[in-house]
Design an enzyme around this catalytic site. Sequence first.
Site, PDB file in Angstrom:
ATOM      1  N   ALA B  44     -14.321   1.261  -2.458  1.00 38.42           N
ATOM      2  CA  ALA B  44     -15.206   0.789  -1.399  1.00 38.42           C
ATOM      3  C   ALA B  44     -16.666   0.783  -1.867  1.00 38.42           C
ATOM      4  O   ALA B  44     -17.358  -0.241  -1.771  1.00 38.42           O
ATOM      5  CB  ALA B  44     -15.037   1.659  -0.156  1.00 38.42           C
ATOM      6  N   GLY B  45     -17.129   1.898  -2.395  1.00 38.50           N
ATOM      7  CA  GLY B  45     -18.532   1.997  -2.799  1.00 38.50           C
ATOM      8  C   GLY B  45     -18.857   1.100  -3.985  1.00 38.50           C
ATOM      9  O   GLY B  45     -19.881   0.407  -4.004  1.00 38.50           O
ATOM     10  N   HIS B 266       1.991  12.866   2.238  1.00 41.35           N
ATOM     11  CA  HIS B 266       2.764  11.910   1.451  1.00 41.35           C
ATOM     12  C   HIS B 266       4.119  12.506   1.092  1.00 41.35           C
ATOM     13  O   HIS B 266       4.189  13.628   0.616  1.00 41.35           O
ATOM     14  CB  HIS B 266       1.986  11.557   0.181  1.00 41.35           C
ATOM     15  CG  HIS B 266       2.497  10.332  -0.492  1.00 41.35           C
ATOM     16  ND1 HIS B 266       3.708  10.322  -1.140  1.00 41.35           N
ATOM     17  CD2 HIS B 266       1.990   9.094  -0.626  1.00 41.35           C
ATOM     18  CE1 HIS B 266       3.903   9.108  -1.640  1.00 41.35           C
ATOM     19  NE2 HIS B 266       2.883   8.348  -1.339  1.00 41.35           N
ATOM     20  N   ARG B 330       5.573   6.838   5.773  1.00 42.50           N
ATOM     21  CA  ARG B 330       5.296   8.134   5.163  1.00 42.50           C
ATOM     22  C   ARG B 330       5.435   9.302   6.117  1.00 42.50           C
ATOM     23  O   ARG B 330       6.000  10.331   5.753  1.00 42.50           O
ATOM     24  CB  ARG B 330       3.874   8.107   4.592  1.00 42.50           C
ATOM     25  CG  ARG B 330       3.787   7.177   3.422  1.00 42.50           C
ATOM     26  CD  ARG B 330       2.391   7.096   2.887  1.00 42.50           C
ATOM     27  NE  ARG B 330       2.418   6.356   1.626  1.00 42.50           N
ATOM     28  CZ  ARG B 330       1.353   6.024   0.929  1.00 42.50           C
ATOM     29  NH1 ARG B 330       0.157   6.354   1.368  1.00 42.50           N
ATOM     30  NH2 ARG B 330       1.467   5.371  -0.197  1.00 42.50           N
ATOM     31  N   ARG B 435      -1.241   5.702   7.826  1.00 42.10           N
ATOM     32  CA  ARG B 435      -1.503   4.556   6.963  1.00 42.10           C
ATOM     33  C   ARG B 435      -0.229   4.167   6.225  1.00 42.10           C
ATOM     34  O   ARG B 435       0.514   5.030   5.774  1.00 42.10           O
ATOM     35  CB  ARG B 435      -2.598   4.905   5.953  1.00 42.10           C
ATOM     36  CG  ARG B 435      -2.902   3.801   4.971  1.00 42.10           C
ATOM     37  CD  ARG B 435      -4.049   4.140   4.057  1.00 42.10           C
ATOM     38  NE  ARG B 435      -3.761   5.230   3.143  1.00 42.10           N
ATOM     39  CZ  ARG B 435      -3.015   5.124   2.051  1.00 42.10           C
ATOM     40  NH1 ARG B 435      -2.444   3.974   1.744  1.00 42.10           N
ATOM     41  NH2 ARG B 435      -2.795   6.167   1.281  1.00 42.10           N
TER      42      ARG B 435
END
Lengths: 248, 636
Positions: B44-45, B266, B330, B435
Site C-alpha cells: 500500500a505505502g 490463518h 479461513r 478476509r
Amino acid sequence: MKLHLKVWRQAGPQDAGRFENHTVEGVTPDMSFLEMLDVLNNKLLAQGKPTIAFDHDCREGICGSCSMMINGRAHGPTRGTTCQTYMRNFTDGQTVVIEPWRARAFPVMCDLVVDRSAFDRIQQAGGYVSVNTGGAPDGNCLPVPKDNAEKAMDAAQCIGCGACVAACKNASAMLFVAAKVSHLGLLPQGQPERSRRVLAMVAKMDEEGFGNCTNQYECEAVCPKAISADFIARMNRDQIGSTLIPAE
Amino acid sequence: MQLESRAPTGPLAEKWDRCKMEMKLVNPANKRKYHVLVVGTGLAGGSCAASLAELGYNVSVFCYQDSPRRAHSIAAQGGINAAKNYRNDGDSVERLFLDTIKGGDYRSREANVYRLAQVSRNIIDQCVAQGVPFAREYGGQLDNRSFGGAQVSRTFYCRGQTGQQLLLGAYSSLNRQIAQGRVKSHPRHEMLDLVMVNGVARGIIVRDMVTGQIERHSGDAVVLATGGYGPVFYLSTNAKGCNVTATFRAYRRGALFANPCFTQIHPTCIPVTGDYQSKLTLMSESLRNDGRIWVPKTPADKRRPDAIPEGERDYFLERKYPSYGNLAPRDISSRAAKEACDAGLGVGDGGRGVYLDFADAIRRLGEPTIRERYGNLFEMYEHITGENPYKVPMRIYPAVHYCMGGLWVDYRLMSNIPGLFVLGEANFSDHGANRLGASALMQGLADGYFVAPYTITDYLAGVKPGAGTDLPEFAEAEAKVGGIMKRLQDARGKTSAQVFHRELGKMVWDECGMARSRASLEKLLRAIPDIRERFWKDVSVPATAGGMNQGLEYAGRVADLIDFAEVLATDALTREESCGAHFREEYQTEDGEAARNDAEYSFVSAWQNGGEGNAPVLHREHLKYEFVKPSVRSYK
C-alpha cells in the site's frame, strides 16, 4: 545443547570492533539460530550488558534482513537464510563464530548490522521498467513464453540479503546485479530499456565499491534462493552487447 | 461523533466513477508545491508513494526496515485476486464483490468492496507492465489458481512468492521516483507520533534508528500504511518488527480505531514447538487446493499417519462443508481445526495440530507437478520441521495472521482526522469480519495505485501547501515522544520487554483468540492493567554506546501493544454476536456455527481514545445494504 559463541561486537561505524565470548546453554534442536541469539540477548539484558544488535524481520526466509557470517559461511551451515538455520545443524559443545557481512560496500553500523543501502542505489540506477501507474494494457496482451517467465522468476526471487557479496573474496555483487538485470531482461516488458539498464546498473555497482567476478561461484553456493551463476554470464553478455551495439 | 462514509449515492457500479468526477484536481504546476509523507513501504505505502510522485508531488517515505523492499507484504505467498474471468468460469466484478462481502460476513461497506473488485483488474495489468513475473500457461497467457471462499479460479501468482514479486514491482516504481528526486526515502526510521495543527494532520515525529535522533517532518498530508496489529498476540505470522505504534499513536491523537476485534487466524501454519519460539510460519492457503486436511478418528492415536487406514481418518472439512471442502474460508477452517484438537484428535507433540496431506495429489498429478506448484513451500516446511512433506503429511495449526480491523477511514480512505489517510492492512475498510485469501495484496495495491492518488489529490486541492516544522505543535509532540523514551530508560528494571510481550500475547490468544466469551474477555481486561503496571516498573532497556538501540525500539512497541490490547478486548466484549473471525461462544447456532445478529450489530465499531485512564468511547457507523441482502453465510 551448550554452545560457545565468539560474536563480533562493534559499537558504531568508527569503533574498531572485537570478538566477545559467550556461552549459551539449553539450546534445543528446534530453535532457530536467531531464537538462540534471543536467548543470549535476554541473558545479557538481565546482566545489564548491551545486547547484540542484528538485522532480522520476517524470520521466514523471505525479507532478506538477516545477515550473519556463521563459522565463515554466509548464513551458516545449511542452504537458506540465517533465520531459517536451525540448531539441529550444530553439535553440543561446538564453538560458533558469528560475524557481520564483510565488504567495503557494506560498512558495519553496529555489531552484526551492516549498511546495505548500496543495493538500493544500484536498483535506483535502472532496476525498473519505466511505466507510470494507470493505462497499462490488459495483462494478457503480452504473451510471455512459460520458460521465460519461469527463468525470470528464478532470477526475480533474489531476496537482496547480500550473502553473495559476503561470500565472495572480491566482495562482488555480480550475482545480485545479474539477478536483477536478468529478471527484466528475460521478459518482453524489459526489452525497451534493456541496454540502458544493464549499463547503468553495472556502472553503479562499480561506483559503490563492489569487486569484480573471478568465477569462484561462492555466491551461488551460499545464495539462500540458489540463484544460478549462469545469470552472471547472461549479464556479461548483455553488457558487452550493449557496449558494442548501443540499442537506443 | 457522526461518522460519514462519504460514499457517493447512485447505482453501485457507478459510485467510484461518480466520486472521481466529483473530486477536485490539482494543476500540474501546483503539484510540486505539495509534500506528502508516507509511512510504511509495503504494497500500500510503496505503491501510493510511487504513484503520487509520478503525478508530480514531493513525497517522503519512511520505513523501519533497512530497505523499503523488506516490508512484510514480501512474505505473502499464495496470490492476488482479480476479476479477470480469464478462465471463463463465470467470474465478474459482481462475483468478486459478492464473494468478498459474503466472506467478510456482511460487516464491510458495499461501496468500498465494489470499488475493490472493479480496480482489481487494473492491478494485474499494472503489475504485468512493471515486469512482475506471474505464472504463465504454455501459450504465454497468465495462469490462475483457486483460493478459499470462492468457486472460481481468479488468483494470480508467482510460485509461492507473490507478495515478494508484487512488492518488488512497487519498489521498482518507487526506486524510479527516488532516482528522479521526487521521493526521498528514509529507511531505518520509525514513526513515533502524529503532529496535528488546527485539527489537521500536518506532520510526524520519527526516530532515526541508526543515530537515535528524533526528527520532525512536515507534510500537507500524512499517509499511514503501517500494517496490522497481529503482534498483540506475540506469536503470529507477522515479521518481528511489525507493530501497532504508528496507528496507535494516531489513535491517541484522536483517530478512530475500527473493529479491532476482527483478527484473522490463518488455518495453515506450522504448529508451535516451544517457549523460546519467536514467530509462527504460515504455509500458503493455496496448499489447500491439493492438500487434504484430516485427523485420526480416535483420540490420542499415536500411529504414524501412513499407518492409519483411510476408514479411520476424519477429513473434517470435506465432511462438514462438502461444497467447499478443504477450500472453506479461513475463519471456518481454523475453528474446525481447533474443535478437532479440543476433542483430543490433534496430532504431533502437544496435540495442537492437524494433517495436511498431499499423498492423494502426488498420486494423481505426480511429484514434479506438486514440486512446481509448491516447491518452495515444501522446502520451507522441511527446513523448519526437519520432515519431508512429499513423504509425511504436513502438520498444521491455525495462527494469527491478519487484522481486518484498523484505523477508521471513509470511502476516500481518509480517517476522521483531515489529511490523515490510512491504507492497506492499517485501515479497516474492505474485509469486514473476515478476509478471503489473496485479497490482502489486492487491497493494498488497490488503495495505493488506484484510490489514494485520486482522493489525496482531492484533499490537497483544498489545502494551502507548506507549513514547516517550526511550530509549537511539533515541539509538543517531540517532547512527548522524548518523554516516553526517557520513562522506558529510567525504569531500569530487570525484565526484558520480550517477557511482557510473551505474557500479554499468550493471554490475548487464550482469552480473545479463535473463540471469545464475556467471561474470558472480562478476565483479559482485568489482567492488562496488571501487566502494564509491572511493565513500567520492571522493564529493562539496554544501554548502548552508539545510537542504535533495538531494545529501546522494541520496548516502546510493547508498551503500545499492552494499551492497544485493552481496545481490542473492549471491542470484542461489546460485539455481542458471532461474525466472521469474531466467534463469541455465547452466540452460536445449534451445530456450532457463528450466529450473526444483523438487527443489532450491523455496524462498524469505531473507538475513540477516552484519554488517560478512561475507557475508549464507541462510535457506530451503521452499515446499509442497498444491493446485497445479508444472508446466513453457508459453505456447506
